[in-house]
Scaffold this motif. Structure first.
Motif: not given
Length: 253
Positions: A151-165, A234-242
């Motif tokens: 579940r943490a990896n799901d949120l990692l993807g949801a929070a990712y803002a780097g240069p890659a797809r 993929l909840d963005p709120g939880n992604a930011e919290r993590l």
């Protein structure tokens, strides 16, 4: 065109199969692993070791076209890392966060970079234990720890803002290797003979995304089916919290 492909967990299972497939296409394949056969040996459950190996890759490879994240291991009991973290969380999630962050300039230097995080997206079982992610007082369970890291990896993807797809990919049950627990490993191998997909079939999409990354910033694929980005894990709120919690773990002191 020759690409530079970095693979964590690339000496066994799906990671190894992907490394072989991309090598056959003529790529520069950079394998990170704890076993012999890895050009870059490291225990990715350790923050210090992950930082060290990332620095070596940065030194040797100015451009990274693809970062493929496979490294994982089942720990039958709570096992602390050198930094005192729970090893499943550190290896399965935190090393993936760190590698993407530390290799961001190399990914940005590529023309069309992609990160593929091979995990359990599409699964809704498990949760982040927000008040005790490291199982310091919560009763540890190997499956509970795996599901939390998934579940943490799901949120990692949801929070990712780097240069890659960024691609979250759940291949489904794959005949990809043994567990370090002999009893669990025997059970997995027996079930795999009748129920698991061949590793070559599971890695085929990953091999393809290196050449043709999806157009979207984030893509989540569960066993061939693309998931909507409104999917509950993929909840963005939880992604930011993590993200805030993770940055706190990595801040000295």
């Amino acid at each position: 065109m020759t690409k530079t492909v970095v693979i964590s967990g690339g000496t066994t299972g799906m990671g190894r199969a992907t490394a072989l497939a991309r090598t056959a296409r003529g790529d520069r394949v950079v394998v990170i692993g704890s076993r012999p056969g890895a050009p870059y040996r490291a225990d990715l459950s350790s923050i210090a070791e992950t930082r060290r190996v990332a620095a070596e890759i940065v030194r040797d490879h100015p451009v990274v076209d693809a970062l493929l994240l496979f490294a994982n291991r089942i720990y039958p009991r709570r096992t602390p890392t050198p930094e005192g973290l729970e090893s499943t969380f550190a290896l399965y999630y935190l090393s993936r966060y760190l590698l993407a962050e530390l290799l961001a300039p190399q990914l940005e230097a590529a023309g069309n970079p992609v990160i593929v995080n091979v995990s359990g997206t599409g699964t809704t079982a498990g949760r982040i234990i927000w008040d005790d992610p490291q199982f310091t007082t919560t009763r540890y369970g190997a499956i509970k720890a795996q599901l939390q890291a998934g579940r943490a990896n799901d949120l990692l993807g949801a929070a990712y803002a780097g240069p890659a797809r960024y691609v979250l990919y759940h291949p489904g049950f794959t005949r990809s290797g043994a567990s370090p627990n002999p009893v669990l490993g025997a059970a997995i191998r027996a079930l795999g003979l009748v129920a698991a997909r061949p590793v070559e079939a599971s890695v085929r999409p990953v091999v393809g995304w290196v050449d043709h990354p999806p157009a979207a910033r984030l893509t989540a694929v569960d066993r061939g089916k693309e998931l909507p980005l409104t999917y509950p894990t993929l909840d963005p709120g939880n992604a930011e919290r993590l993200r805030v919690y993770t940055e706190g773990l990595l801040t000295p002191g």
